[in-house]
Design a protein around this motif. Sequence first.
Motif, mmCIF file in Angstrom:
data_model
loop_
_atom_site.group_PDB
_atom_site.id
_atom_site.type_symbol
_atom_site.label_atom_id
_atom_site.label_comp_id
_atom_site.label_asym_id
_atom_site.label_seq_id
_atom_site.Cartn_x
_atom_site.Cartn_y
_atom_site.Cartn_z
ATOM 1 N N ILE A 94 0.857 -1.172 0.000
ATOM 2 C CA ILE A 94 0.000 0.000 0.000
ATOM 3 C C ILE A 94 0.898 1.228 0.000
ATOM 4 O O ILE A 94 1.761 1.371 0.869
ATOM 5 C CB ILE A 94 -0.934 0.012 1.239
ATOM 6 N N GLU A 95 0.706 2.057 -0.984
ATOM 7 C CA GLU A 95 1.490 3.292 -1.051
ATOM 8 C C GLU A 95 0.741 4.401 -0.333
ATOM 9 O O GLU A 95 -0.430 4.658 -0.589
ATOM 10 C CB GLU A 95 1.723 3.674 -2.516
ATOM 11 N N ILE A 96 1.452 5.035 0.556
ATOM 12 C CA ILE A 96 0.862 6.151 1.315
ATOM 13 C C ILE A 96 1.402 7.433 0.731
ATOM 14 O O ILE A 96 2.603 7.620 0.607
ATOM 15 C CB ILE A 96 1.212 6.038 2.804
#
Length: 118
Positions: A115-117
């Motif tokens: 998951i890219e934040i």
Amino acid sequence: MMYDDDDLDRALAVLPLEEPPASLHARIMAATVYRPRAAVQQWEVWTVATLAALAVWFTWVALSTPRLGERLVDGVTRLVDAGGLTSLNTLLWLAVGISAAWWLSQITVPQRRRIEIR
């Protein structure tokens, strides 16, 4: 009659020449510089032709050899006996190994999801 370079240039300049066609430059460039590459290279054609000639020659030799089938079967039988493939234990372990390799090749491992934040 002798011409030096300047006289020769003047003589060429006064010649009554026709105008070249409008698309002459484009046609020359398309036929030389912008010509598309050939679909196959020359060495590929020679390789395929050589392999085809060898295949035809081997086929002719095989068809003209007397009792070739018997000789091939005898040779394969000797190789199988020499390799120990006539033993039931060897065949069993060979079957287990092939089966394990096939089943392992069928396993799909899920990819890790990140998951890219922002």
